[in-house]
Every structure is written in C-alpha cells, then in structure tokens.
Design a protein around this motif. Structure first.
Motif, PDB file in Angstrom:
ATOM      1  N   ASN A  11       0.866  -1.154   0.316  1.00 58.98           N
ATOM      2  CA  ASN A  11       0.355   0.371   0.756  1.00 58.98           C
ATOM      3  C   ASN A  11       0.672   1.080  -0.280  1.00 58.98           C
ATOM      4  O   ASN A  11       1.528   1.199   0.835  1.00 58.98           O
ATOM      5  CB  ASN A  11      -0.341  -0.291   1.304  1.00 58.98           C
ATOM      6  N   LEU A  12       0.617   1.519  -0.699  1.00 58.78           N
ATOM      7  CA  LEU A  12       1.122   3.099  -0.776  1.00 58.78           C
ATOM      8  C   LEU A  12       0.261   4.710  -0.120  1.00 58.78           C
ATOM      9  O   LEU A  12      -0.793   4.772  -1.128  1.00 58.78           O
ATOM     10  CB  LEU A  12       1.613   3.681  -1.962  1.00 58.78           C
ATOM     11  N   VAL A  13       0.643   4.607   0.541  1.00 59.87           N
ATOM     12  CA  VAL A  13      -0.388   5.977   1.179  1.00 59.87           C
ATOM     13  C   VAL A  13       0.436   7.813   1.430  1.00 59.87           C
ATOM     14  O   VAL A  13       1.803   7.263   1.991  1.00 59.87           O
ATOM     15  CB  VAL A  13      -1.030   5.536   2.387  1.00 59.87           C
ATOM     16  N   ARG A  14       0.083   8.554   1.549  1.00 60.55           N
ATOM     17  CA  ARG A  14       0.350  10.095   1.438  1.00 60.55           C
ATOM     18  C   ARG A  14      -0.243   9.679   3.595  1.00 60.55           C
ATOM     19  O   ARG A  14      -1.463   9.738   3.690  1.00 60.55           O
ATOM     20  CB  ARG A  14       0.118  11.625   1.036  1.00 60.55           C
ATOM     21  N   GLY A  15       0.637  10.510   4.104  1.00 63.51           N
ATOM     22  CA  GLY A  15       0.422  10.744   5.428  1.00 63.51           C
ATOM     23  C   GLY A  15       1.248  10.730   6.556  1.00 63.51           C
ATOM     24  O   GLY A  15       2.168  10.388   6.326  1.00 63.51           O
ATOM     25  N   ALA A 122       3.882  -1.280   8.962  1.00 60.23           N
ATOM     26  CA  ALA A 122       4.306   0.388   7.806  1.00 60.23           C
ATOM     27  C   ALA A 122       5.157   0.894   8.246  1.00 60.23           C
ATOM     28  O   ALA A 122       6.316   1.233   9.117  1.00 60.23           O
ATOM     29  CB  ALA A 122       2.998   1.062   7.985  1.00 60.23           C
ATOM     30  N   PHE A 123       6.176   1.219   6.716  1.00 62.34           N
ATOM     31  CA  PHE A 123       7.147   1.811   7.360  1.00 62.34           C
ATOM     32  C   PHE A 123       7.262   3.361   6.606  1.00 62.34           C
ATOM     33  O   PHE A 123       6.717   3.665   5.578  1.00 62.34           O
ATOM     34  CB  PHE A 123       8.115   1.187   5.964  1.00 62.34           C
ATOM     35  N   PRO A 124       7.513   4.186   6.959  1.00 65.73           N
ATOM     36  CA  PRO A 124       7.909   5.466   7.188  1.00 65.73           C
ATOM     37  C   PRO A 124       9.395   5.635   6.329  1.00 65.73           C
ATOM     38  O   PRO A 124       9.661   4.530   5.349  1.00 65.73           O
ATOM     39  CB  PRO A 124       8.549   6.364   7.346  1.00 65.73           C
ATOM     40  N   ASN A 125       9.665   6.862   5.480  1.00 66.77           N
ATOM     41  CA  ASN A 125      11.090   7.015   4.267  1.00 66.77           C
ATOM     42  C   ASN A 125      11.958   6.507   5.512  1.00 66.77           C
ATOM     43  O   ASN A 125      12.674   8.381   5.329  1.00 66.77           O
ATOM     44  CB  ASN A 125      10.239   8.345   3.652  1.00 66.77           C
ATOM     45  N   ILE A 126      12.413   5.772   5.806  1.00 67.43           N
ATOM     46  CA  ILE A 126      13.618   5.857   6.394  1.00 67.43           C
ATOM     47  C   ILE A 126      14.620   6.364   6.026  1.00 67.43           C
ATOM     48  O   ILE A 126      15.233   6.513   4.917  1.00 67.43           O
ATOM     49  CB  ILE A 126      14.058   4.428   7.285  1.00 67.43           C
ATOM     50  N   SER A 127      15.422   7.867   7.007  1.00 58.48           N
ATOM     51  CA  SER A 127      16.424   8.282   6.347  1.00 58.48           C
ATOM     52  C   SER A 127      16.241   9.753   5.356  1.00 58.48           C
ATOM     53  O   SER A 127      18.008  10.061   5.799  1.00 58.48           O
ATOM     54  CB  SER A 127      17.865   7.446   5.964  1.00 58.48           C
ATOM     55  N   THR A 128      15.723   9.805   5.028  1.00 58.82           N
ATOM     56  CA  THR A 128      15.675  10.762   3.604  1.00 58.82           C
ATOM     57  C   THR A 128      15.138  12.332   4.696  1.00 58.82           C
ATOM     58  O   THR A 128      15.059  12.543   3.975  1.00 58.82           O
ATOM     59  CB  THR A 128      13.807   9.719   2.754  1.00 58.82           C
ATOM     60  N   GLY A 129      15.018  11.882   5.877  1.00 58.98           N
ATOM     61  CA  GLY A 129      15.204  13.722   6.258  1.00 58.98           C
ATOM     62  C   GLY A 129      15.917  13.604   6.897  1.00 58.98           C
ATOM     63  O   GLY A 129      17.101  14.280   6.454  1.00 58.98           O
ATOM     64  N   PHE A 167       3.992   1.753   3.054  1.00 55.92           N
ATOM     65  CA  PHE A 167       5.563   2.922   2.682  1.00 55.92           C
ATOM     66  C   PHE A 167       4.419   4.761   2.452  1.00 55.92           C
ATOM     67  O   PHE A 167       3.254   4.771   2.128  1.00 55.92           O
ATOM     68  CB  PHE A 167       5.518   3.422   1.193  1.00 55.92           C
ATOM     69  N   VAL A 168       4.081   4.440   4.090  1.00 49.54           N
ATOM     70  CA  VAL A 168       3.733   5.866   4.257  1.00 49.54           C
ATOM     71  C   VAL A 168       4.650   6.917   4.594  1.00 49.54           C
ATOM     72  O   VAL A 168       5.791   7.492   4.748  1.00 49.54           O
ATOM     73  CB  VAL A 168       3.091   6.281   5.871  1.00 49.54           C
ATOM     74  N   CYS A 169       4.090   7.877   3.131  1.00 53.33           N
ATOM     75  CA  CYS A 169       4.775   9.139   2.575  1.00 53.33           C
ATOM     76  C   CYS A 169       4.167  10.337   3.554  1.00 53.33           C
ATOM     77  O   CYS A 169       3.494  10.462   3.620  1.00 53.33           O
ATOM     78  CB  CYS A 169       4.921   9.121   1.377  1.00 53.33           C
ATOM     79  N   TYR A 170       5.504  11.090   3.869  1.00 53.43           N
ATOM     80  CA  TYR A 170       4.751  12.530   4.317  1.00 53.43           C
ATOM     81  C   TYR A 170       5.088  13.360   3.989  1.00 53.43           C
ATOM     82  O   TYR A 170       3.899  14.214   3.318  1.00 53.43           O
ATOM     83  CB  TYR A 170       5.823  12.781   5.898  1.00 53.43           C
ATOM     84  N   ASP A 171       5.936  12.839   2.657  1.00 52.70           N
ATOM     85  CA  ASP A 171       6.583  13.838   1.670  1.00 52.70           C
ATOM     86  C   ASP A 171       5.811  13.824   0.114  1.00 52.70           C
ATOM     87  O   ASP A 171       5.021  12.986   0.023  1.00 52.70           O
ATOM     88  CB  ASP A 171       7.048  14.779   1.939  1.00 52.70           C
ATOM     89  N   GLU A 172       5.450  14.551  -0.431  1.00 60.61           N
ATOM     90  CA  GLU A 172       4.986  15.207  -1.967  1.00 60.61           C
ATOM     91  C   GLU A 172       5.871  13.954  -3.035  1.00 60.61           C
ATOM     92  O   GLU A 172       5.720  12.992  -3.714  1.00 60.61           O
ATOM     93  CB  GLU A 172       4.016  16.132  -2.207  1.00 60.61           C
ATOM     94  N   GLU A 173       7.160  14.656  -3.011  1.00 62.77           N
ATOM     95  CA  GLU A 173       8.082  14.042  -3.421  1.00 62.77           C
ATOM     96  C   GLU A 173       8.178  12.291  -3.313  1.00 62.77           C
ATOM     97  O   GLU A 173       8.683  11.584  -4.023  1.00 62.77           O
ATOM     98  CB  GLU A 173       8.707  14.490  -3.337  1.00 62.77           C
ATOM     99  N   ASN A 174       8.408  12.168  -1.876  1.00 62.66           N
ATOM    100  CA  ASN A 174       8.487  10.563  -1.704  1.00 62.66           C
ATOM    101  C   ASN A 174       7.308  10.129  -2.677  1.00 62.66           C
ATOM    102  O   ASN A 174       7.654   8.354  -2.829  1.00 62.66           O
ATOM    103  CB  ASN A 174       8.855   9.915   0.144  1.00 62.66           C
ATOM    104  N   GLU A 175       6.136  10.637  -2.778  1.00 62.56           N
ATOM    105  CA  GLU A 175       4.985   9.788  -2.688  1.00 62.56           C
ATOM    106  C   GLU A 175       5.153   9.601  -4.557  1.00 62.56           C
ATOM    107  O   GLU A 175       4.313   8.357  -4.248  1.00 62.56           O
ATOM    108  CB  GLU A 175       3.256  10.714  -2.359  1.00 62.56           C
ATOM    109  N   ARG A 176       5.161  10.900  -4.503  1.00 65.94           N
ATOM    110  CA  ARG A 176       5.158  10.468  -6.218  1.00 65.94           C
ATOM    111  C   ARG A 176       6.555   9.552  -6.313  1.00 65.94           C
ATOM    112  O   ARG A 176       6.544   8.791  -8.022  1.00 65.94           O
ATOM    113  CB  ARG A 176       5.831  11.904  -7.431  1.00 65.94           C
ATOM    114  N   LEU A 177       8.079   9.492  -6.070  1.00 63.55           N
ATOM    115  CA  LEU A 177       8.700   7.786  -6.400  1.00 63.55           C
ATOM    116  C   LEU A 177       8.166   6.617  -6.052  1.00 63.55           C
ATOM    117  O   LEU A 177       8.879   5.798  -7.186  1.00 63.55           O
ATOM    118  CB  LEU A 177      10.133   9.145  -5.943  1.00 63.55           C
ATOM    119  N   TYR A 178       7.964   6.766  -5.429  1.00 58.11           N
ATOM    120  CA  TYR A 178       6.962   5.392  -4.744  1.00 58.11           C
ATOM    121  C   TYR A 178       5.959   5.028  -5.925  1.00 58.11           C
ATOM    122  O   TYR A 178       5.808   3.925  -6.008  1.00 58.11           O
ATOM    123  CB  TYR A 178       6.789   4.959  -2.761  1.00 58.11           C
ATOM    124  N   ARG A 179       5.098   5.984  -5.962  1.00 57.38           N
ATOM    125  CA  ARG A 179       4.322   5.426  -7.154  1.00 57.38           C
ATOM    126  C   ARG A 179       5.149   5.085  -8.034  1.00 57.38           C
ATOM    127  O   ARG A 179       4.865   4.219  -8.951  1.00 57.38           O
ATOM    128  CB  ARG A 179       3.248   7.361  -7.095  1.00 57.38           C
TER     129      ARG A 179
END
Ligand code: AR6
Length: 186
Positions: A11-15, A122-129, A167-179
């Motif tokens: 599952n790919l989600v933003r939030g 559920a994973f956040p985008n580890i190390s990308t902050g 994959f729970v993406c907090y930001d738009e860029e990560n969501e786009r990359l995972y999509r």
C-alpha cells in the motif's frame, strides 16, 4: 495506490504514520533509542511514555541499536500493536555502505515484525529526513529490499506471513517516487 508483490499487498499512502492502522509501525530512530525529531519524535509523542520505557530497557540490555538493525517495543497509545525501531544510515557520499545499511533496515524490520507476530507493517521513508539520504535512491533501495525479502519468504515457506506492507510517505516527493516504482513493470 495498491499493488501485490509475491503474495503481499503493498500500500502506498500519504500521511502521518502515527495515524496509520496496522500491526507494526516502523520508527526511523537513532542508535541511542532515546527519541529525537522527525518521525521518531512524532511516534514517541503520539504513543506516550511506555515506548521510551521499553527503549530504555533494551538500551540497558544491549546498549542501543546499531545502524541497519531493528528492535521491537510496545506501541503504547498508538493504534498499532508494536513499534519496530530501526536505525537508518546517515548519508555521506553513497559509497560508505549506506545502501546496504538502508536495505538492512527494511529486512531487519520485517524479520522483527514477523517474529513479534505482526501481519501488517508500515514504513516511513527511513533516512530521507534528518539523515539526508537522497529520496530517489532511498526509495529504490527500500523497494528492492522489500521485493527481495518477500520473494525469499514465499519461495521458502510456500506462503508469507505478511498481508500488508505500507509505505507511508509524509511528503509529496516521496509519494511520487514510490508511485513510480510501484507502477513500474518488473
Ligand atoms: N509520519 C510519516 N513520516 C514522517 C513523519 C510522520 N509523522 N514525520 C516525518 N516523516 P526523519 P531520518 C518523514 O528525519 O532521516 C530523528 O531525530 C520525513 O518527511 O524522521 O531517518 C531520529 O531520532 C522523512 O521523509 O528520519 C534520528 O536521530 C522520513 O520521515 C534521525 O532523526 C524520515 O525522516 C533519523 O533521521
């Protein structure tokens, strides 16, 4: 969006991951396990002091958590049952073992969640902050690690324990990359 790989729903989600309903939430922690900013701060705030209490016990027992490794605690007040604390690499130049360490975070988190009996993770985008890992490279590593791990599990066991990896993406860029990765035919 949703995709099935090796019998597991991805599952790919933003939030905000602290609000995501699952069995195990992965935390992008640091080796002290004593909390910090970013998603780590959000998880401890939302989950309450029970999480830190268990982190301190693990620290006393084994001196924290190494980069690429993972440990499990209660999720306190969060809707999840467990928090899997993993420690991502600080990004230097991409030639200092960062990719292997980041993949190891995903694999070790899956292993620890499985051992704890979780069926959804559920994973956040580890190390990308704060740790500065380039988001495109991190997404690629995460996706490869998850694909390889689920493939290995299903061929060994006939079926995987897991129902869902989010994959729970907090930001738009990560969501786009995972999509883009999930849409890729491979
Ligand atoms: N839900 C989902 N993702 C989030 C949330 C949230 N509530 N908040 C932030 N993110 P970071 P790191 C995203 O900095 O790079 C801490 O101090 C964020 O947008 O949380 O692994 C630890 O204690 C980014 O994409 O973790 C360590 O010292 C991703 O989560 C250090 O930061 C990871 O960003 C770890 O740094």
């Amino acid at each position: 969006m949703e995709k099935t790989i090796n019998g597991v729903r991805v599952n790919l989600v933003r939030g905000d991951i602290t609000r995501y309903e699952t069995d195990a939430i992965v935390n992008a922690a640091n080796s002290s396990l004593l909390g910090g900013g970013g998603v780590d701060g959000a998880i401890h705030r939302a989950g309450g002091p029970a999480i830190l209490e268990e982190c301190r016990k693990i620290r006393n027992r084994q001196g924290g958590c190494e980069t690429g490794d993972a440990v499990v605690t209660t999720a306190g007040r969060l809707p999840a049952k467990f928090v899997v604390h993993t420690v991502g690499p600080v990004y230097r130049d991409g030639r200092s073992g960062e990719e292997e360490q980041l993949k190891s975070c995903y694999v070790r988190s899956l292993e620890e969640a499985a051992a704890a009996g979780a069926r959804k993770i559920a994973f956040p985008n580890i190390s990308t902050g704060i740790y500065g890992y380039p988001k495109d490279k991190a997404a690629e590593a995460a996706w490869t690690a998850v694909q390889d791990w689920t493939a290995g599990r299903s061929s060994e066991d006939g079926e995987t324990f897991l129902e869902e990896i989010a994959f729970v993406c907090y930001d738009e860029e990560n969501e786009r990359l995972y999509r883009r990765l999930l849409e890729r035919k491979d």
